[in-house]
Design an enzyme around this catalytic site. Structure first.
Site, short mmCIF file in Angstrom:
data_model
loop_
_atom_site.label_atom_id
_atom_site.label_comp_id
_atom_site.label_asym_id
_atom_site.label_seq_id
_atom_site.Cartn_x
_atom_site.Cartn_y
_atom_site.Cartn_z
N GLU A 136 39.03 72.61 35.37
CA GLU A 136 38.53 73.43 36.46
C GLU A 136 38.87 72.81 37.81
O GLU A 136 39.02 71.61 37.92
CB GLU A 136 37.00 73.57 36.34
N CYS A 149 38.40 70.66 45.21
CA CYS A 149 37.95 69.61 44.29
C CYS A 149 38.83 69.72 43.05
O CYS A 149 38.80 70.75 42.37
CB CYS A 149 36.48 69.86 43.98
N CYS A 156 36.54 63.74 30.17
CA CYS A 156 36.38 62.43 30.81
C CYS A 156 35.88 61.45 29.77
O CYS A 156 35.08 61.81 28.91
CB CYS A 156 35.39 62.52 31.97
N CYS A 160 29.07 59.29 31.41
CA CYS A 160 27.84 59.18 32.23
C CYS A 160 26.86 60.26 31.77
O CYS A 160 27.23 61.44 31.73
CB CYS A 160 28.16 59.34 33.71
N CYS A 163 26.27 63.72 33.71
CA CYS A 163 27.43 64.52 34.14
C CYS A 163 27.93 65.37 32.97
O CYS A 163 28.17 64.86 31.87
CB CYS A 163 28.54 63.60 34.63
N GLY A 217 37.19 64.35 35.11
CA GLY A 217 37.98 63.16 34.84
C GLY A 217 37.71 61.99 35.75
O GLY A 217 37.08 62.11 36.81
N GLU A 218 38.17 60.82 35.32
CA GLU A 218 38.08 59.59 36.10
C GLU A 218 39.50 59.30 36.63
O GLU A 218 40.37 58.87 35.85
CB GLU A 218 37.57 58.45 35.19
N SER A 251 37.56 59.42 44.11
CA SER A 251 36.22 58.98 43.73
C SER A 251 36.28 58.35 42.34
O SER A 251 36.86 58.90 41.42
CB SER A 251 35.29 60.20 43.71
N SER A 274 31.17 55.78 42.95
CA SER A 274 29.97 56.39 42.38
C SER A 274 29.04 55.27 41.93
O SER A 274 29.17 54.76 40.83
CB SER A 274 30.35 57.26 41.18
N LEU A 275 28.11 54.90 42.78
CA LEU A 275 27.26 53.75 42.48
C LEU A 275 26.01 54.19 41.70
O LEU A 275 25.77 53.73 40.60
CB LEU A 275 26.90 53.00 43.76
N HIS A 276 25.22 55.03 42.32
CA HIS A 276 24.05 55.65 41.69
C HIS A 276 22.89 54.71 41.37
O HIS A 276 21.79 55.19 41.01
CB HIS A 276 24.43 56.45 40.43
N ASN A 353 22.52 67.75 40.40
CA ASN A 353 22.71 69.13 39.94
C ASN A 353 22.37 69.19 38.46
O ASN A 353 22.68 68.26 37.72
CB ASN A 353 24.16 69.56 40.16
N CYS A 396 28.99 69.26 41.80
CA CYS A 396 29.25 67.91 41.29
C CYS A 396 28.59 67.72 39.94
O CYS A 396 27.40 67.96 39.77
CB CYS A 396 28.65 66.85 42.21
N1 SAH Z 1 34.90 60.22 37.76
C1 SAH Z 1 34.77 60.27 39.21
C2 SAH Z 1 34.65 61.68 39.73
C3 SAH Z 1 33.39 62.32 39.25
S1 SAH Z 1 32.65 63.67 40.05
C4 SAH Z 1 33.56 59.46 39.61
O1 SAH Z 1 32.77 59.12 38.75
O2 SAH Z 1 33.41 59.16 40.79
C5 SAH Z 1 32.16 63.22 41.62
C6 SAH Z 1 30.73 62.77 41.81
O3 SAH Z 1 29.74 63.63 41.24
C7 SAH Z 1 30.49 61.40 41.20
O4 SAH Z 1 29.86 60.59 42.14
C8 SAH Z 1 29.57 61.72 40.06
O5 SAH Z 1 28.83 60.62 39.65
C9 SAH Z 1 28.73 62.82 40.66
N2 SAH Z 1 27.95 63.55 39.66
C10 SAH Z 1 28.14 63.61 38.32
N3 SAH Z 1 27.20 64.37 37.74
C11 SAH Z 1 26.39 64.80 38.73
C12 SAH Z 1 25.24 65.65 38.75
N4 SAH Z 1 24.77 66.19 37.65
N5 SAH Z 1 24.69 65.89 39.95
C13 SAH Z 1 25.18 65.36 41.09
N6 SAH Z 1 26.26 64.56 41.12
C14 SAH Z 1 26.86 64.29 39.96
#
Ligand code: SAH
Length: 404
Positions: A136, A149, A156, A160, A163, A217-218, A251, A274-276, A353, A396
């Site tokens: 997509e 995007c 992927c 995580c 996601c 994807g990563e 990212s 993407s730290l989180h 999300n 996202c």
């Molecule tokens: N693989 C890459 C790109 C992923 S998508 C990465 O991990 O950075 C881009 C961003 O969306 C990342 O920061 C990812 O962690 C975040 N993301 C993933 N699932 C999400 C969700 N359910 N709600 C909000 N952000 C999310």
């Protein structure tokens, strides 16, 4: 680790852990979340103009027994008129035109479905690749820019748990041309006036101005094809899309050796990590790849990216209710960023999300405000991401490419 001494013991005890419902996170032999770095072997997509540099494009035509000098003309049609249709290429001799064009512009993906929201100024595309793999991309109009995007892999392998893309694992790496073609196809949609929200009276030709590698994807797990695609995006016309590297954001989940390699490329793309979670205690669970590269290593690599490129880096932080949204985590994040200097970084909190199978949700508004307030009080520039397309599962973390 001294900074983790800040984790209040009482809070460690009440830490909400990632949980899922309706799906099982894939595990490896040792019982840890499965990480897939290698792309499963599948039939290769056909070689396309956008997989090759200009010299290779000419060589490819020679290989096919066709005149090399036509490569430039075909590139101009593809990169500036966004077409792969021989009927539109009337400057090429009619005799042999089809053969010439299909030699360099084989069809890479077909549009399966289009979802539209936000009065037409957000469109999600579902594409089918030559082997049936689904990916997509999401096209979004913002004031003064048009952002796409893009996906870099079908599926992927980073697993995580919050996601949607990770839930089905990695299908395969995308080719450079499959990555670039998402932009060319979106440019065509924009040029045809199909993206809503255009201002009345606006007559200048429009196209995608910003790319974010935040689709499926990563990107850094598909490093060579990512870089080949980025080089084509920034190459001047007619050899490429003549985009600005600073308007391209890569990212990553935090593949440290690849971040360091990216810093040496002399292509100053915008970098996002993407730290989180600022502590390994939680990040080990939210981001399985943290088992390889810890928070501090990822932050050091992000800082090194700034040093090499001068580009301010973004820290992405999905705010998840009761999971990672505690005030002390905002303080710990600010402390770890400030420990590495000032002016090199900003934080991009993303309200979580919803995804199927995930039992948690976005932080409460006042908790989100407090998180941002603490970062800003510590001098860290912070902007909440305006995440688009929730209603069409285009936001996202929601891209699962299900054709249902
Ligand atoms: N693989 C890459 C790109 C992923 S998508 C990465 O991990 O950075 C881009 C961003 O969306 C990342 O920061 C990812 O962690 C975040 N993301 C993933 N699932 C999400 C969700 N359910 N709600 C909000 N952000 C999310």
């Amino acid at each position: 680790m001294p900074a983790d001494a800040l984790v209040p013991p009482a809070l460690r005890d009440v830490q909400v852990r990632p949980r899922t419902e309706g799906w099982q996170q894939a595990k490896d032999a040792a019982g840890r979340p499965l990480l897939q770095f290698a792309s499963p072997k599948r039939g290769k997509p056909p070689t396309h103009l956008a997989d090759l540099d200009p010299a290779e494009r000419r060589a490819r035509l020679v290989e096919l027994g066709l005149p090399a000098f036509r490569a430039g003309q075909i590139a101009r049609h593809y990169f500036t008129r966004y077409t792969s249709d021989p009927a539109e290429m009337t400057d090429l001799p009619a005799a042999g035109r089809e053969e010439l064009v299909s030699g360099l512009l084989p069809e890479l993906m077909t549009e399966v479905r289009r979802f539209t929201t936000d009065r037409g100024d957000t469109i999600k595309f579902l594409w089918k690749l030559h082997d049936g793999a689904l990916v997509e991309s999401v096209l979004m109009r913002y004031p003064g820019r048009i952002t796409l995007c893009v996906s870099s892999q079908a599926g992927c392998g980073m697993n995580c748990p919050f996601c949607a893309t990770g839930q089905a694992g990695l299908t395969r790496n995308m080719s450079a041309a499959e990555i670039v073609d998402q932009v060319v196809r979106a440019n065509r949609v924009v040029a045809d006036g199909q993206l809503g929200g255009k201002r009345a009276g606006e007559t200048t030709p429009e196209r995608v101005s910003n790319i974010v590698f935040m689709g499926m994807g990563e990107p850094l797990a598909n490093y060579n094809r990512l870089m080949s695609a980025v080089r084509t995006m920034v190459a001047p016309a007619p050899d490429g899309l003549a985009m600005s590297a600073r308007h391209i954001t890569v990212s990553t989940v935090g593949l440290v050796p690849a971040i360091r390699k990216l810093a040496d490329e002399q292509v100053p793309v915008t970098f996002a990590l993407s730290l989180h979670a600022p502590d390994d205690h939680l990040r080990d669970e939210l981001i399985p790849v943290n088992s390889r590269w810890k928070v501090d290593e990822a932050l050091d690599a992000a800082r090194a990216y700034f040093d090499a490129t001068g580009r301010r880096v973004s820290i992405e932080y999905a705010l998840i209710k009761d999971m990672n949204d505690h005030g002390w985590r905002a303080d710990l994040l600010a402390e770890k960023l400030n420990a590495r200097g000032h002016g090199w970084v900003h934080v991009n909190p993303i309200p979580l999300n919803p995804t199927p199978g995930s039992v948690w949700t976005a932080s409460e508004p006042e908790v989100q405000r407090e998180f941002v307030r603490r970062l800003e009080a510590a001098g860290i520039p912070t902007t909440i991401r305006d995440t688009r397309g929730k209603e069409i599962d285009g936001a996202c973390g929601q891209l699962a490419a299900a054709d249902a």
